[in-house]
Motif scaffolding. Structure first.
Motif, PDB file in Angstrom:
ATOM      1  N   SER A 124       0.819  -1.210   0.000  1.00  0.00           N
ATOM      2  CA  SER A 124       0.000   0.000   0.000  1.00  0.00           C
ATOM      3  C   SER A 124       0.857   1.266   0.000  1.00  0.00           C
ATOM      4  O   SER A 124       1.601   1.514   0.946  1.00  0.00           O
ATOM      5  CB  SER A 124      -0.910   0.014   1.222  1.00  0.00           C
TER       6      SER A 124
ATOM      7  N   LEU B 126      -9.008   0.545   4.028  1.00  0.00           N
ATOM      8  CA  LEU B 126      -9.932  -0.476   3.546  1.00  0.00           C
ATOM      9  C   LEU B 126      -9.769  -0.759   2.059  1.00  0.00           C
ATOM     10  O   LEU B 126      -9.898  -1.904   1.626  1.00  0.00           O
ATOM     11  CB  LEU B 126     -11.368  -0.052   3.856  1.00  0.00           C
ATOM     12  N   SER B 127      -9.518   0.281   1.285  1.00  0.00           N
ATOM     13  CA  SER B 127      -9.307   0.068  -0.146  1.00  0.00           C
ATOM     14  C   SER B 127      -8.534   1.238  -0.741  1.00  0.00           C
ATOM     15  O   SER B 127      -8.607   2.358  -0.245  1.00  0.00           O
ATOM     16  CB  SER B 127     -10.642  -0.100  -0.879  1.00  0.00           C
ATOM     17  N   GLU B 128      -7.813   0.921  -1.790  1.00  0.00           N
ATOM     18  CA  GLU B 128      -7.101   1.915  -2.586  1.00  0.00           C
ATOM     19  C   GLU B 128      -7.299   1.529  -4.040  1.00  0.00           C
ATOM     20  O   GLU B 128      -7.141   0.362  -4.390  1.00  0.00           O
ATOM     21  CB  GLU B 128      -5.598   1.893  -2.304  1.00  0.00           C
ATOM     22  N   SER B 129      -7.657   2.481  -4.849  1.00  0.00           N
ATOM     23  CA  SER B 129      -7.758   2.195  -6.272  1.00  0.00           C
ATOM     24  C   SER B 129      -7.453   3.457  -7.059  1.00  0.00           C
ATOM     25  O   SER B 129      -7.518   4.565  -6.529  1.00  0.00           O
ATOM     26  CB  SER B 129      -9.147   1.666  -6.637  1.00  0.00           C
TER      27      SER B 129
ATOM     28  N   SER C 116     -14.058   8.222   2.764  1.00  0.00           N
ATOM     29  CA  SER C 116     -13.399   8.033   1.480  1.00  0.00           C
ATOM     30  C   SER C 116     -12.792   9.335   0.993  1.00  0.00           C
ATOM     31  O   SER C 116     -13.311  10.408   1.273  1.00  0.00           O
ATOM     32  CB  SER C 116     -14.396   7.547   0.427  1.00  0.00           C
TER      33      SER C 116
ATOM     34  N   SER D  85     -10.305   4.477   0.889  1.00  0.00           N
ATOM     35  CA  SER D  85     -11.314   4.358   1.947  1.00  0.00           C
ATOM     36  C   SER D  85     -10.603   3.890   3.205  1.00  0.00           C
ATOM     37  O   SER D  85      -9.717   3.029   3.147  1.00  0.00           O
ATOM     38  CB  SER D  85     -12.391   3.343   1.568  1.00  0.00           C
TER      39      SER D  85
END
Length: 159
Positions: A40, A71-74, A114, A98
């Motif tokens: 990450s 929670l998330s990376e995009s 987010s 997020s």
């Protein structure tokens, strides 16, 4: 001259001024564990920003009093301009992150939030390799900016 400098320093201390790199969280929430995917970029940027400060980083979630979860990376790009021949002239780059923060027993300290970071990216047909490098640098910048915003929001929410 020294008197003026001293007065300026006192005024800054009295107004709550802090250097941007200074991160604070309540003492009872130290140490902090950052939970994210192993590669990450945001986690790496968070660790860099917290290094040398008052926030202690835990090696495992079990040792922590606060768990900051990425929670998330995009990331994605969207075409925003084309020429008459249909060639892409500009993209809009997006970086979505997020996150939330919980205690080890599951009490939510920071609700899920987010970030959507956006930047325009010109794409002329020349210097293709340079443009690829520039895009990679923009995404690294996004990760540092996301980490900075997460830490600011943590500070505001936890105090």
């Amino acid at each position: 001259m020294l008197l003026v400098l001293g007065l300026v320093c006192l005024a800054q201390l009295g107004c709550g001024f802090r250097l941007r790199g200074v991160v604070e969280i309540p003492a009872e929430l130290n140490p902090v564990y950052i939970q994210a995917a192993g590669n990450s970029p945001v986690r790496a940027a968070l660790v860099d920003q917290l290094a040398g400060g008052d926030v202690v980083l835990a090696a495992t979630a079990g040792e922590a009093n606060l768990i900051l979860r990425i929670l998330s990376e995009s990331r994605y790009s969207q075409v925003v301009a084309v020429d008459s021949g249909g060639r892409v002239l500009a993209y809009e780059l997006h970086y979505l992150v997020s996150y939330d923060a919980v205690t080890p027993d599951g009490v939510q300290k920071v609700p899920g939030q987010s970030l959507d970071l956006i930047r325009n990216f010109d794409n002329p047909d020349v210097e293709v390799l340079g443009k690829q490098l520039e895009e990679a640098l923009i995404y690294q910048d996004f990760a540092r900016d996301a980490a900075d915003r997460i830490l600011m929001r943590l500070r505001v929410t936890l105090f």
